[in-house]
Design a protein around this motif. Structure first.
Motif, short mmCIF file in Angstrom:
data_model
loop_
_atom_site.label_atom_id
_atom_site.label_comp_id
_atom_site.label_asym_id
_atom_site.label_seq_id
_atom_site.Cartn_x
_atom_site.Cartn_y
_atom_site.Cartn_z
N THR A 57 0.83 -1.21 0.00
CA THR A 57 0.00 0.00 0.00
C THR A 57 0.86 1.26 0.00
OG1 THR A 57 -1.76 -1.18 1.19
CG2 THR A 57 -1.82 1.23 1.23
N SER A 58 1.88 1.27 0.87
CA SER A 58 2.78 2.43 0.91
C SER A 58 3.51 2.60 -0.41
CB SER A 58 3.79 2.26 2.05
OG SER A 58 3.17 2.30 3.32
N SER A 59 3.99 1.49 -0.99
CA SER A 59 4.72 1.56 -2.25
C SER A 59 3.83 2.05 -3.38
CB SER A 59 5.29 0.18 -2.60
OG SER A 59 6.24 -0.24 -1.65
N ALA A 60 2.57 1.60 -3.40
CA ALA A 60 1.66 2.00 -4.47
C ALA A 60 1.38 3.50 -4.42
CB ALA A 60 0.35 1.21 -4.36
N ARG A 61 1.15 4.04 -3.22
CA ARG A 61 0.88 5.48 -3.10
C ARG A 61 2.11 6.30 -3.50
NH1 ARG A 61 -3.81 6.27 -0.02
NH2 ARG A 61 -5.11 4.43 -0.40
N LEU A 62 3.29 5.84 -3.11
CA LEU A 62 4.52 6.55 -3.46
C LEU A 62 4.81 6.46 -4.95
CD1 LEU A 62 6.57 5.38 -0.38
CD2 LEU A 62 6.16 7.78 -0.94
N ALA A 63 4.53 5.29 -5.54
CA ALA A 63 4.79 5.10 -6.97
C ALA A 63 3.89 6.01 -7.80
CB ALA A 63 4.58 3.65 -7.35
N TYR A 66 5.56 9.43 -7.48
CA TYR A 66 6.88 9.52 -8.13
C TYR A 66 7.01 8.41 -9.18
CZ TYR A 66 7.86 12.46 -4.08
OH TYR A 66 7.80 13.45 -3.13
N PRO A 67 6.44 8.61 -10.36
CA PRO A 67 6.46 7.56 -11.40
C PRO A 67 7.79 7.51 -12.14
CG PRO A 67 5.30 9.48 -12.20
CD PRO A 67 5.66 9.79 -10.78
N ALA A 68 8.85 7.12 -11.42
CA ALA A 68 10.19 7.03 -12.02
C ALA A 68 10.81 5.69 -11.68
CB ALA A 68 11.07 8.17 -11.51
N SER A 69 11.76 5.24 -12.47
CA SER A 69 12.48 4.00 -12.16
C SER A 69 13.24 4.16 -10.86
CB SER A 69 13.45 3.66 -13.29
OG SER A 69 12.77 3.17 -14.41
N GLY A 70 13.33 3.07 -10.10
CA GLY A 70 14.12 3.09 -8.87
C GLY A 70 13.35 2.73 -7.63
N GLY A 71 12.02 2.82 -7.65
CA GLY A 71 11.24 2.42 -6.49
C GLY A 71 11.60 3.21 -5.24
N THR A 72 11.81 2.51 -4.12
CA THR A 72 12.03 3.16 -2.83
C THR A 72 13.33 3.95 -2.80
OG1 THR A 72 10.73 1.46 -1.73
CG2 THR A 72 12.17 2.74 -0.33
N SER A 352 8.83 6.72 4.27
CA SER A 352 8.59 7.73 3.23
C SER A 352 7.10 7.99 3.08
CB SER A 352 9.18 7.27 1.90
OG SER A 352 10.57 7.04 1.99
N ALA A 353 6.29 6.92 3.10
CA ALA A 353 4.84 7.07 2.95
C ALA A 353 4.23 7.86 4.11
CB ALA A 353 4.18 5.70 2.84
N TRP A 354 4.82 7.75 5.29
CA TRP A 354 4.34 8.50 6.46
C TRP A 354 4.38 10.00 6.21
CZ3 TRP A 354 1.99 8.16 11.08
CH2 TRP A 354 2.18 9.20 12.00
N THR A 355 5.33 10.47 5.41
CA THR A 355 5.50 11.91 5.18
C THR A 355 4.57 12.46 4.11
OG1 THR A 355 7.21 11.68 3.45
CG2 THR A 355 7.96 11.64 5.75
N LEU A 356 3.83 11.60 3.41
CA LEU A 356 2.90 12.09 2.40
C LEU A 356 1.75 12.87 3.05
CD1 LEU A 356 2.58 8.93 0.10
CD2 LEU A 356 3.71 11.09 -0.51
N THR A 357 1.26 13.87 2.36
CA THR A 357 0.10 14.62 2.84
C THR A 357 -1.17 14.02 2.22
OG1 THR A 357 0.16 16.18 0.98
CG2 THR A 357 1.52 16.70 2.92
#
Length: 393
Positions: A57-63, A66-72, A352-357
């Motif tokens: 879930t965290s990875s999906a929201r971050l992706a 930030y739709p770029a290669s490299g993931g986390t 990282s996902a914790w810092t999303l607004t």
């Protein structure tokens, strides 16, 4: 040329995730997990699934953000700072390189045990060539691999559930909290493939929509498959029999009276390992590309092939390193080492996902908190050799 091309849709992304998750993990991780948890194996699987859900879930929201290669590697850099991004990228590249070697050696041990190292190297070379020819060809090959693996797993489940006993599923006094956690950490190895979807942020169409849809779908299908397989095999072999089984699914088929299925399982395991290896090489090369762009790895690795639109130098470099490790390495211990690196990687993703607004698509507050705590808890529940080696690297 330095930009990748967006060629993959939701179905392609889901299949790449399935190809990575429905790999050799389920064929290889059940026995060591049963040794750790005993009759608490299914509780360990549940713990791994909860942590995997939070991470996904965290990875999906971050992706989507930030739709770029490299993931986390990208998420940690953008949300937490340069060091945390580098830590995530390094943990992923090193841990998954070990995992690549383990998958290659699994192919060799199932396909031709006498020459397992030679087969492993050949598999790495072949799949590196497929990835070099373009991500769309990788997606096509993954479709076939996923179909074969699902058919084999379905056959094992049907045969074993027809002959198994529900009494073998009861949780007994041999199950301990520490053992269940260690089993969860080992089984997490089999869930970690959804990272491959996030690392393809530059190669999916409409990533803000595609990636958040593809990750939970791939994870949900995998969880259902793993739960059915674990229940079926455990109902036939029991905790002690599963713990001592060199090839758990094949042994369960024989114990259920289906000797004809054992060689089919061997083919399925080799095919699954090939699918996992294909996705792993794909994901590592994309993280390598992102780190090379920022100068954390040699910038020459950031080149993109003008015809095939893939990071060809990164892919060849990853293939060479994995081939060398597979030629001389040992599959034992690779699962624990890989799990430690990937759990560190996802701990950074959750932080990282914790810092999303809310405007940026922040998940429910409990998701990154539980994911972060779960990653660290499982990482340090692994065998001490894996923890020491992982921390050192």
């Amino acid at each position: 040329m330095t930009d990748l091309q967006r060629r993959l849709g939701v179905t392609d992304a889901v299949l790449i995730g399935l190809g990575s998750m429905l790999g050799a993990g389920i064929f290889a991780a059940l026995a060591p997990a049963a040794r750790a948890a005993g009759s608490g194996l299914l509780l360990g699987l549940a713990a791994a699934a909860v942590v995997a859900y939070c991470n996904a879930t965290s990875s999906a929201r971050l992706a989507a953000r930030y739709p770029a290669s490299g993931g986390t590697y990208v998420y940690g850099r953008e949300r937490l700072g340069e060091f945390w991004g580098y830590l995530a990228g390094w943990a992923f590249v090193v841990g998954k390189t070990a995992s690549c070697a383990a998958m290659a050696l699994t192919v060799g041990s199932y396909a031709w045990p006498r020459y397992d190292h030679a087969v492993a190297v050949a598999a790495v070379v072949a799949l590196t060539a497929v990835n070099y020819a373009g991500v769309q060809k990788s997606a096509w090959l993954t479709r076939g691999i996923v179909a074969v693996v699902l058919a084999v797993l379905a056959a094992v489940v049907v045969v074993c559930l027809g002959q198994g006993s529900g009494a073998r599923l009861d949780v007994g006094s041999d199950a301990s909290f520490g053992g269940v956690l260690q089993a969860g950490a080992l089984l997490f190895f089999a869930f970690a493939g959804y990272a491959r979807i996030a690392t393809l942020g530059e190669e999916v169409r409409d990533p803000a929509r595609t990636i958040p849809r593809a990750i939970p779908v791939a994870l949900g299908i995998t969880l259902v498959c793993y739960a059915l397989v674990a229940v079926a095999v455990l109902s036939v072999l029991g905790p002690s029999g599963l713990a001592s089984a060199p090839a758990p699914l094949a042994d369960a088929a024989r114990a259920a009276g289906a000797d004809w299925l054992a060689p089919v399982v061997r083919v399925g395991a080799a095919t699954a390992a090939l699918g996992s290896l294909l996705g792993l090489i794909l994901g590592i090369s994309r993280t390598t590309l992102a780190m090379a762009r920022d100068g954390h790895l040699p910038r020459a690795l950031s080149a993109v092939h003008p015809r095939f639109a893939v990071p060809h130098r990164a892919e060849v470099t990853v293939g060479v390193v994995v081939a060398v490790v597979a030629a001389f390495g040992d599959v034992r211990g690779a699962i624990g080492f890989s799990s430690f690196g990937v759990l560190v990687y996802y701990a950074v993703a959750n932080a990282s996902a914790w810092t999303l607004t809310p405007a940026e698509g922040r998940p429910a507050r409990w998701v990154p908190v539980l994911g972060f705590a779960g990653c660290l808890l499982l990482a340090f529940a692994l065998p001490w050799v894996s923890v020491v080696a992982g921390v050192g690297v």
